[in-house]
Write a protein that holds these residues in place. Structure first.
Motif, PDB file in Angstrom:
ATOM      1  N   VAL A 110       0.843  -1.197   0.000  1.00  0.00           N
ATOM      2  CA  VAL A 110       0.000   0.000   0.000  1.00  0.00           C
ATOM      3  C   VAL A 110       0.877   1.246   0.000  1.00  0.00           C
ATOM      4  O   VAL A 110       1.870   1.303   0.730  1.00  0.00           O
ATOM      5  CB  VAL A 110      -0.917   0.027   1.242  1.00  0.00           C
ATOM      6  CG1 VAL A 110      -1.748   1.306   1.268  1.00  0.00           C
ATOM      7  CG2 VAL A 110      -1.834  -1.194   1.272  1.00  0.00           C
ATOM      8  N   ASN A 111       0.509   2.194  -0.823  1.00  0.00           N
ATOM      9  CA  ASN A 111       1.205   3.479  -0.842  1.00  0.00           C
ATOM     10  C   ASN A 111       0.306   4.567  -0.263  1.00  0.00           C
ATOM     11  O   ASN A 111      -0.891   4.591  -0.518  1.00  0.00           O
ATOM     12  CB  ASN A 111       1.557   3.876  -2.284  1.00  0.00           C
ATOM     13  CG  ASN A 111       2.073   5.300  -2.374  1.00  0.00           C
ATOM     14  OD1 ASN A 111       3.218   5.583  -1.994  1.00  0.00           O
ATOM     15  ND2 ASN A 111       1.235   6.230  -2.837  1.00  0.00           N
ATOM     16  N   ALA A 112       0.912   5.467   0.505  1.00  0.00           N
ATOM     17  CA  ALA A 112       0.183   6.645   0.991  1.00  0.00           C
ATOM     18  C   ALA A 112       0.756   7.886   0.335  1.00  0.00           C
ATOM     19  O   ALA A 112       1.973   8.002   0.187  1.00  0.00           O
ATOM     20  CB  ALA A 112       0.311   6.750   2.504  1.00  0.00           C
ATOM     21  N   ASN A 113      -0.128   8.787  -0.080  1.00  0.00           N
ATOM     22  CA  ASN A 113       0.321  10.076  -0.602  1.00  0.00           C
ATOM     23  C   ASN A 113       0.360  11.091   0.517  1.00  0.00           C
ATOM     24  O   ASN A 113      -0.597  11.195   1.297  1.00  0.00           O
ATOM     25  CB  ASN A 113      -0.639  10.580  -1.677  1.00  0.00           C
ATOM     26  CG  ASN A 113      -0.592   9.728  -2.926  1.00  0.00           C
ATOM     27  OD1 ASN A 113       0.420   9.085  -3.198  1.00  0.00           O
ATOM     28  ND2 ASN A 113      -1.681   9.722  -3.674  1.00  0.00           N
ATOM     29  N   ILE A 114       1.449  11.828   0.606  1.00  0.00           N
ATOM     30  CA  ILE A 114       1.468  12.963   1.516  1.00  0.00           C
ATOM     31  C   ILE A 114       1.904  14.172   0.703  1.00  0.00           C
ATOM     32  O   ILE A 114       2.041  14.093  -0.519  1.00  0.00           O
ATOM     33  CB  ILE A 114       2.393  12.740   2.734  1.00  0.00           C
ATOM     34  CG1 ILE A 114       3.849  12.541   2.286  1.00  0.00           C
ATOM     35  CG2 ILE A 114       1.928  11.539   3.538  1.00  0.00           C
ATOM     36  CD1 ILE A 114       4.839  12.601   3.441  1.00  0.00           C
ATOM     37  N   GLY A 115       2.129  15.275   1.375  1.00  0.00           N
ATOM     38  CA  GLY A 115       2.573  16.468   0.656  1.00  0.00           C
ATOM     39  C   GLY A 115       1.577  17.579   0.781  1.00  0.00           C
ATOM     40  O   GLY A 115       0.383  17.346   0.896  1.00  0.00           O
ATOM     41  N   THR A 125       5.054   2.255   0.937  1.00  0.00           N
ATOM     42  CA  THR A 125       5.816   3.302   0.254  1.00  0.00           C
ATOM     43  C   THR A 125       5.035   4.597   0.466  1.00  0.00           C
ATOM     44  O   THR A 125       3.856   4.566   0.827  1.00  0.00           O
ATOM     45  CB  THR A 125       5.959   3.064  -1.273  1.00  0.00           C
ATOM     46  OG1 THR A 125       4.690   3.256  -1.892  1.00  0.00           O
ATOM     47  CG2 THR A 125       6.476   1.671  -1.592  1.00  0.00           C
ATOM     48  N   VAL A 126       5.720   5.706   0.247  1.00  0.00           N
ATOM     49  CA  VAL A 126       5.072   7.002   0.437  1.00  0.00           C
ATOM     50  C   VAL A 126       5.410   7.886  -0.751  1.00  0.00           C
ATOM     51  O   VAL A 126       6.566   7.933  -1.179  1.00  0.00           O
ATOM     52  CB  VAL A 126       5.552   7.661   1.749  1.00  0.00           C
ATOM     53  CG1 VAL A 126       5.059   9.103   1.852  1.00  0.00           C
ATOM     54  CG2 VAL A 126       5.071   6.858   2.964  1.00  0.00           C
ATOM     55  N   MET A 127       4.390   8.524  -1.301  1.00  0.00           N
ATOM     56  CA  MET A 127       4.655   9.494  -2.361  1.00  0.00           C
ATOM     57  C   MET A 127       4.555  10.896  -1.793  1.00  0.00           C
ATOM     58  O   MET A 127       3.582  11.242  -1.117  1.00  0.00           O
ATOM     59  CB  MET A 127       3.688   9.316  -3.527  1.00  0.00           C
ATOM     60  CG  MET A 127       3.970   8.032  -4.308  1.00  0.00           C
ATOM     61  SD  MET A 127       3.153   7.972  -5.929  1.00  0.00           S
ATOM     62  CE  MET A 127       4.255   9.023  -6.916  1.00  0.00           C
ATOM     63  N   ASP A 128       5.573  11.694  -2.056  1.00  0.00           N
ATOM     64  CA  ASP A 128       5.564  13.100  -1.657  1.00  0.00           C
ATOM     65  C   ASP A 128       5.054  13.899  -2.846  1.00  0.00           C
ATOM     66  O   ASP A 128       5.767  14.084  -3.828  1.00  0.00           O
ATOM     67  CB  ASP A 128       6.977  13.531  -1.263  1.00  0.00           C
ATOM     68  CG  ASP A 128       7.044  15.044  -1.019  1.00  0.00           C
ATOM     69  OD1 ASP A 128       5.973  15.652  -0.806  1.00  0.00           O
ATOM     70  OD2 ASP A 128       8.160  15.597  -1.044  1.00  0.00           O
ATOM     71  N   LEU A 129       3.815  14.354  -2.746  1.00  0.00           N
ATOM     72  CA  LEU A 129       3.199  15.073  -3.865  1.00  0.00           C
ATOM     73  C   LEU A 129       3.177  16.572  -3.625  1.00  0.00           C
ATOM     74  O   LEU A 129       2.338  17.279  -4.174  1.00  0.00           O
ATOM     75  CB  LEU A 129       1.771  14.546  -4.100  1.00  0.00           C
ATOM     76  CG  LEU A 129       1.652  13.050  -4.415  1.00  0.00           C
ATOM     77  CD1 LEU A 129       0.210  12.679  -4.728  1.00  0.00           C
ATOM     78  CD2 LEU A 129       2.555  12.675  -5.607  1.00  0.00           C
ATOM     79  N   SER A 130       4.094  17.052  -2.842  1.00  0.00           N
ATOM     80  CA  SER A 130       4.118  18.484  -2.532  1.00  0.00           C
ATOM     81  C   SER A 130       4.187  19.323  -3.799  1.00  0.00           C
ATOM     82  O   SER A 130       4.868  18.974  -4.761  1.00  0.00           O
ATOM     83  CB  SER A 130       5.339  18.814  -1.656  1.00  0.00           C
ATOM     84  OG  SER A 130       5.201  18.211  -0.397  1.00  0.00           O
ATOM     85  N   THR A 131       3.482  20.416  -3.771  1.00  0.00           N
ATOM     86  CA  THR A 131       3.520  21.344  -4.907  1.00  0.00           C
ATOM     87  C   THR A 131       3.740  22.781  -4.438  1.00  0.00           C
ATOM     88  O   THR A 131       3.796  23.681  -5.250  1.00  0.00           O
ATOM     89  CB  THR A 131       2.198  21.309  -5.704  1.00  0.00           C
ATOM     90  OG1 THR A 131       1.112  21.521  -4.793  1.00  0.00           O
ATOM     91  CG2 THR A 131       2.012  19.987  -6.407  1.00  0.00           C
TER      92      THR A 131
END
Ligand code: SF4
Ligand code: SF4
Lengths: 498, 498
Positions: A129-134, A159-165
């Protein structure tokens, strides 16, 4: 639940340990890493231990030019990463090597992410499972983002996705990576777009590659790259109810239409490959044309892009670069299997990584549930990793509670799929919990559950007294109608008669 | 969402009406009935309108002896109930009559439940959801139970089972029925057991029939009857991890073992049939041996009982009595389809009515989610009605929030199945909501969602300003990265170029 670890000559393998009152001990996969970060004084500026340092130094000193695990697998070299994941998953290192070699599994592992405790994504392994943060425009501090990372790992994110913008994305990402035992993914296009001041038409391969290198240098383990959104496919979305719902997809579509040219990520895929090799970054081939609603599911645009992703998978493999392929999105139950089947065929079994899918559009505020249904189904059919969806999907930026709720729903979906796939050992936790339930070992039942505190608090809402932790009933059916108690009595009487 | 209704010469059909800002109006199935009970001054002692009074009087005056809808259907008579459900489901009365005639659908409707606004359960119709209410030893007042009924209907419960086992069960049931436009089900065994002071071995067919008649007189529409728990089958549960988890099942098992005799409900099924006919009550053939955990799913005990339920279905049909058949429980994803297939074969397509199933045991506190996954799957394969599971399952008596959470999870599951089955019109709401989402008609998106208030509150958490109800983004991706906004811009530019 205690943190524990399996210490071998070579490694410390992170595990959770649950000790039951009947003397049994249960170990489960631990995503938080081998070091517990959950103490008050934790200072993110220290980062965590760099366990891969000696592994990478060895490879650098001998002059390796390709740091992809597939490169090593194809040369028949079993890396430390492969041995590490083999122990985590209780399989042989040779099995791991072979799965990586044929591309059916990937170990996302940038050579500069020295803090990584390797994990593997592939349909022959536990569903991940992946979690999105950011942050988005509504910014949050670096400390908050690191805390979100730890929170997601706490609830089982693999896993973790850093979706910071927003602002400080470079520095935020730096501290996320320095503090993450789990692979970190990003969508480099977001930062590239910031570099050209938000004007999609001003993007080009140079600013993109510059961003790629910047992020690869930091240690990002996998990149979502929307190289399959071809110029010709954009018109296929014209009649859709919700158009293009991937941020990366809509940016690339805009670029293509503006310049009347082919997607520069597709055109320059070879140059991107070079960066991936050099750092050992894995592709997460983005599905920029995924459906954004039930009406648009499994349409021409979606499958045209999927065919291109299959072609790009082969190109990446020619350079020994690891690949996973992203998938939808919003899909009704009866169209889910087709997604997995086509992806598997077109992409030669490269791991599938799907967002849900949501199986209906009518429940905003509950999309962790609408999508956990689709996620369980699609993972059962072969999706290797699930990107979680929180209750805030479509409505706003998730807070901590949303992250937790999303994670739990997805741990359920992933585990349900592991059970259905007959994954070895997957049913042990179910069996132990059910046995504890039947034997009214309430404390054990709580301890084995995904969220022990919540389970206990629900029980205690009506029966808080300590003695009730041994009671042969709960308030659901009450003492006279507890069927499990009745069965136990029955068994006792039968036994005494024999 | 407004309450509305379709008024014809004959009927007032309950409907919900949602008026959208683009001029569209959407009507949805309404379970609360044609009369809104949700005003402060509502007094349950008045009961609600008795719409079936003239229908039943007509049948009584002509001396009917069997009040089952199947009886009428087999004589070719289209009843008011059939016409009513035909309008609710947007099909022809002839179609309804035929489905009832062949036993593939039932319209639970006791002749004494004059307040009933008929609904139909069968795989060719919308998937239905049942909510369980009722007090346990921790008693609640009659008023509270009536309020729970209204609350469950408010969130979309199609039928309600009153599982009360405490004091005042007769009177509580009375007021539940007098206030319910939806069919009410019970498990008469619970009250019969109270009558013999909780001693299962003291049960007999006479006290059971007395209870059956008492409840049938009040107007209960369907009875769960555990006539398939045969003496021989009990030993098949000996090796199970969680034994017998149905309350009715464990009571009957105890009776059989104690007396070393065959289940008296099975032995005297003919006499039970007589009561069912006389009042027009439907069977819900109980699955007393359903599995209580993943380890026990699809075992010999379960399927042995299912075969007996098939046999009893035929016996009931010989007397024109309507039947649905209860199903599990706890089943991993890959074993779900087999349940539906076998039930359909063995019970000649009599409607299947399942509890979940939960697809894993490891998440107490979240069993509305673990089971919504199984529920969506099983309903897609043909289950006609789903019994909801709340987050408190296995842990305690659900409160109002739990009832709501369970209902929403199950409305999602049922709707996901309707979509997957291609039920005519099912996708309209998804499409309208997605269109509203794409066009940033936030108010319309909220209005069309299963829980408008929650959806709005999630949105408003970060962007509460009124102007944000027209904004072309939300806080999830933020103004610069809203993919739907980007797509819209794209379409506008393309249009202006043409
Ligand atoms: S009372 Fe009911 S829910 Fe509670 S432990 Fe007993 S059988 Fe399980
Ligand atoms: S910002 Fe993102 S979630 Fe919000 S409306 Fe736009 S695309 Fe949807």
């Amino acid at each position: 639940m205690n943190q524990t670890s399996q210490t071998t000559e070579e490694f410390i393998i992170p595990k959770n340990e649950i000790r039951l009152t009947d003397g049994t001990t249960f170990h489960s996969y631990r995503t938080e890493g081998s070091l517990c970060m959950h103490h008050e004084e934790f200072d993110y500026k220290q980062g965590i231990a760099k366990i891969r340092k000696p592994w990478i130094e060895k490879r650098e000193s001998r002059g390796d030019k390709n740091f992809s695990q597939m490169y090593y697998a194809r040369r028949g070299e079993i890396t430390e990463e492969m041995r590490f994941v083999a122990m985590r998953e209780n399989v042989s290192p040779e099995f791991v090597m072979n799965e990586v070699k044929i591309g059916r599994a990937i170990i996302p592992s940038n050579k500069n992410h020295l803090e990584l405790e390797p994990m593997i994504i592939g349909k022959k392994f536990l569903v991940k499972v992946n979690a999105n943060i950011g942050n988005s425009a509504i910014s949050s501090s670096i400390e908050e983002e690191v805390e979100k990372l730890r929170w997601a790992l706490r609830w089982g994110s693999d896993t973790v996705m850093d979706l910071s913008t927003g602002k400080n994305i470079h520095e935020t990402r730096e501290w996320i990576i320095r503090n993450s035992p789990a692979p970190i993914g990003t969508v480099p296009l977001y930062q590239a777009l910031e570099k050209v001041k938000g004007k999609a038409e001003n993007l080009n391969i140079d600013v993109y590659l510059e961003t790629l290198i910047e992020q690869a240098e930091q240690g990002v383990d996998y990149f979502t790259i929307h190289a399959g959104v071809l110029h010709d496919y954009v018109r296929l979305t014209e009649k859709r109810v919700t158009g293009i719902v991937s941020r990366g997809g809509s940016i690339m579509a805009r670029w293509c239409l503006h310049h009347k040219k082919e997607n520069f990520l597709y055109e320059h895929f070879d140059r991107i490959n070079e960066v991936m090799k050099k750092y050992g970054v894995s592709y997460s081939l983005g599905d920029g044309l995924r459906p954004g609603c039930i009406a648009d599911a499994n349409d021409e645009a979606q499958f045209a892009e999927l065919r291109t992703l299959g072609e790009l998978t082969k190109k990446a493999w020619e350079e020994d670069v690891q690949v996973m392929v992203e998938g939808p999105g919003h899909v009704p139950l009866h169209l889910i299997e087709e997604n997995v089947r086509l992806q598997s065929e077109l992409c030669n079994e490269a791991p599938f990584y799907t967002l849900g899918p949501l199986v209906t559009d009518i429940a905003p505020g509950y999309d962790h549930i609408t999508s956990a249904i689709g996620a369980a189904m699609i993972a059962w059919h072969g999706t290797a990793m699930l990107c979680y969806v929180t209750p805030k999907e479509h409505l706003g930026l998730p807070n901590k509670q949303d992250v937790k709720d999303g994670m739990i729903a997805y741990k359920i979906a992933a585990h349900a799929a592991d059970l259905a796939k007959g994954h070895p050992g997957a049913q042990e936790r179910d069996n132990l919990l059910s046995k504890a339930r039947f034997e009214f070992r309430w404390e054990d039942q709580f301890a084995l559950s995904l969220d022990p505190e919540l389970a206990q608090s629900y029980h205690d809402e009506t029966l808080p007294q300590d003695g009730m932790k041994k009671a042969h009933f709960c308030s659901m059916c009450g003492p006279h109608f507890c069927s499990m108690h009745l069965t136990q009595e029955l068994r006792k009487e039968e036994a005494s008669r024999k």
